[in-house]
Design a protein around this motif. Sequence first.
Motif, mmCIF file in Angstrom:
data_model
loop_
_atom_site.group_PDB
_atom_site.id
_atom_site.type_symbol
_atom_site.label_atom_id
_atom_site.label_comp_id
_atom_site.label_asym_id
_atom_site.label_seq_id
_atom_site.Cartn_x
_atom_site.Cartn_y
_atom_site.Cartn_z
ATOM 1 N N ALA A 36 0.823 -1.208 0.000
ATOM 2 C CA ALA A 36 0.000 0.000 0.000
ATOM 3 C C ALA A 36 0.859 1.261 0.000
ATOM 4 O O ALA A 36 0.517 2.262 -0.639
ATOM 5 N N VAL A 37 1.998 1.224 0.713
ATOM 6 C CA VAL A 37 2.924 2.358 0.698
ATOM 7 C C VAL A 37 3.476 2.571 -0.711
ATOM 8 O O VAL A 37 3.574 3.703 -1.198
ATOM 9 N N ASP A 38 3.837 1.475 -1.366
ATOM 10 C CA ASP A 38 4.344 1.554 -2.737
ATOM 11 C C ASP A 38 3.301 2.199 -3.652
ATOM 12 O O ASP A 38 3.615 3.074 -4.463
ATOM 13 N N GLU A 39 2.040 1.787 -3.507
ATOM 14 C CA GLU A 39 0.972 2.353 -4.321
ATOM 15 C C GLU A 39 0.713 3.820 -3.962
ATOM 16 O O GLU A 39 0.388 4.632 -4.830
ATOM 17 N N PHE A 40 0.857 4.145 -2.674
ATOM 18 C CA PHE A 40 0.671 5.523 -2.233
ATOM 19 C C PHE A 40 1.642 6.455 -2.955
ATOM 20 O O PHE A 40 1.256 7.529 -3.446
ATOM 21 N N PHE A 41 2.903 6.040 -3.036
ATOM 22 C CA PHE A 41 3.892 6.905 -3.683
ATOM 23 C C PHE A 41 3.832 6.825 -5.212
ATOM 24 O O PHE A 41 4.394 7.676 -5.890
ATOM 25 N N ARG A 60 -7.042 1.348 4.677
ATOM 26 C CA ARG A 60 -6.920 1.780 6.067
ATOM 27 C C ARG A 60 -7.018 3.300 6.176
ATOM 28 O O ARG A 60 -6.524 4.037 5.315
ATOM 29 N N GLN A 61 -7.631 3.753 7.275
ATOM 30 C CA GLN A 61 -7.628 5.162 7.636
ATOM 31 C C GLN A 61 -6.414 5.412 8.526
ATOM 32 O O GLN A 61 -6.278 4.780 9.579
ATOM 33 N N THR A 62 -5.542 6.299 8.115
ATOM 34 C CA THR A 62 -4.279 6.493 8.826
ATOM 35 C C THR A 62 -4.022 7.964 9.095
ATOM 36 O O THR A 62 -4.665 8.854 8.525
ATOM 37 N N TYR A 63 -3.056 8.174 9.987
ATOM 38 C CA TYR A 63 -2.515 9.514 10.204
ATOM 39 C C TYR A 63 -1.133 9.538 9.569
ATOM 40 O O TYR A 63 -0.284 8.698 9.873
ATOM 41 N N PHE A 64 -0.916 10.494 8.675
ATOM 42 C CA PHE A 64 0.324 10.598 7.912
ATOM 43 C C PHE A 64 1.110 11.788 8.445
ATOM 44 O O PHE A 64 0.634 12.923 8.448
ATOM 45 N N PRO A 110 1.730 1.654 14.694
ATOM 46 C CA PRO A 110 2.572 2.079 13.569
ATOM 47 C C PRO A 110 2.429 1.121 12.395
ATOM 48 O O PRO A 110 2.490 -0.091 12.566
ATOM 49 N N LEU A 111 2.248 1.677 11.212
ATOM 50 C CA LEU A 111 2.064 0.862 10.017
ATOM 51 C C LEU A 111 3.297 0.868 9.125
ATOM 52 O O LEU A 111 3.710 -0.182 8.629
ATOM 53 N N ALA A 112 3.885 2.031 8.906
ATOM 54 C CA ALA A 112 5.061 2.118 8.035
ATOM 55 C C ALA A 112 5.789 3.419 8.305
ATOM 56 O O ALA A 112 5.193 4.413 8.723
ATOM 57 N N PHE A 128 3.349 6.448 8.928
ATOM 58 C CA PHE A 128 1.917 6.173 8.904
ATOM 59 C C PHE A 128 1.540 5.436 10.189
ATOM 60 O O PHE A 128 2.179 4.437 10.539
ATOM 61 N N THR A 129 0.510 5.914 10.879
ATOM 62 C CA THR A 129 -0.042 5.195 12.027
ATOM 63 C C THR A 129 -1.551 5.050 11.840
ATOM 64 O O THR A 129 -2.172 5.824 11.104
ATOM 65 N N GLU A 130 -2.125 4.048 12.511
ATOM 66 C CA GLU A 130 -3.570 3.882 12.446
ATOM 67 C C GLU A 130 -4.271 5.065 13.089
ATOM 68 O O GLU A 130 -3.807 5.617 14.083
ATOM 69 N N ARG A 131 -5.395 5.425 12.519
ATOM 70 C CA ARG A 131 -6.168 6.543 13.046
ATOM 71 C C ARG A 131 -7.018 6.092 14.223
ATOM 72 O O ARG A 131 -7.735 5.103 14.131
ATOM 73 N N PHE A 132 -6.918 6.821 15.345
ATOM 74 C CA PHE A 132 -7.747 6.553 16.499
ATOM 75 C C PHE A 132 -8.968 7.461 16.456
ATOM 76 O O PHE A 132 -8.842 8.674 16.314
ATOM 77 N N THR A 133 -10.137 6.881 16.576
ATOM 78 C CA THR A 133 -11.366 7.674 16.517
ATOM 79 C C THR A 133 -12.070 7.760 17.869
ATOM 80 O O THR A 133 -13.049 8.488 18.002
ATOM 81 N N ASN A 134 -11.596 7.016 18.851
ATOM 82 C CA ASN A 134 -12.282 6.975 20.141
ATOM 83 C C ASN A 134 -11.405 7.547 21.255
ATOM 84 O O ASN A 134 -11.376 7.035 22.371
ATOM 85 N N ALA A 135 -10.677 8.613 20.956
ATOM 86 C CA ALA A 135 -9.776 9.207 21.944
ATOM 87 C C ALA A 135 -10.003 10.710 22.019
ATOM 88 O O ALA A 135 -10.451 11.342 21.063
#
Length: 261
Positions: A36-41, A60-64, A110-112, A128-135
């Motif tokens: 997914a990182v490869d495709e992102f770039f 995935r929903q992430t924080y970049f 942490p994802l990448a 890239f980290t996973e997005r937290f929605t319940n914090a």
Amino acid sequence: MLRRRTRQSLCEMTVTGRRPADRMDWVACTWEVSQAVDEFFDSWKGPFGIYGEFRELGDRQTYFKAEPLVGRARVRHALRRVLLRRPYPRLAEFENLSWLAKQQFAVAKPLAAGVRKVWNGIDWQFLFTERFTNAQPLVLPGSTPDEERITELAREVARMHDLGFVHRDLHLRNLAWRVSQPSAGANQEPRILFYDAWRGGARWQSRGAAYDLLCLSKGLASEWGESSVDRFLGTYMSSRRRRSGMRRLERAVQSGRRQLA
């Protein structure tokens, strides 16, 4: 180009990736994330600037988070890499968050993480980290001291220090509170969420546990008053299982509090 490698200090299996045309190198927690990182770039239009935003990475929903390394910062981190064998900040954060997650701390998974190489070093880094929605922020504006949050914070920091991990950037802005309650009958999960953990690690640090405690004490005193600091430190000291060096730590914290006052 994707490669697999085993690193027990991170995940059971991590994957490294490389895009020679873009001079990008990264490490990811799974093969699918690395793809997914490869495709992102593939679709990246730049520029290689400062980012702190929510992005999709595959499904995935992430924080970049990303920023350039220029001037003195590039030289400083290059020297840390060569002389101390310390990874660049975003790679260090990937390692530290992975380590904390493995020890059952609540973190943004942490994802990448990776860097962009140029002829004289590294000029850009990302995470890239996973997005937290319940914090929510640990200390809400205008709130009164929350005994549950203070107690949970003290116990989690004590457990972290017992395991030999010093955060070194343990300010209130790098902490959050998980809002959702565990379901009935489930094991109690930590509710303190740790962010931005690149400075420290589970190794010797020039600034030890006292520095973490003073960073938190300063923030708690500003938001909730000195009584909240007393409750936090009291719970922390009683929660520590490794008792060696505790008197020295107490003296260092007391001395630091006097200087802050």
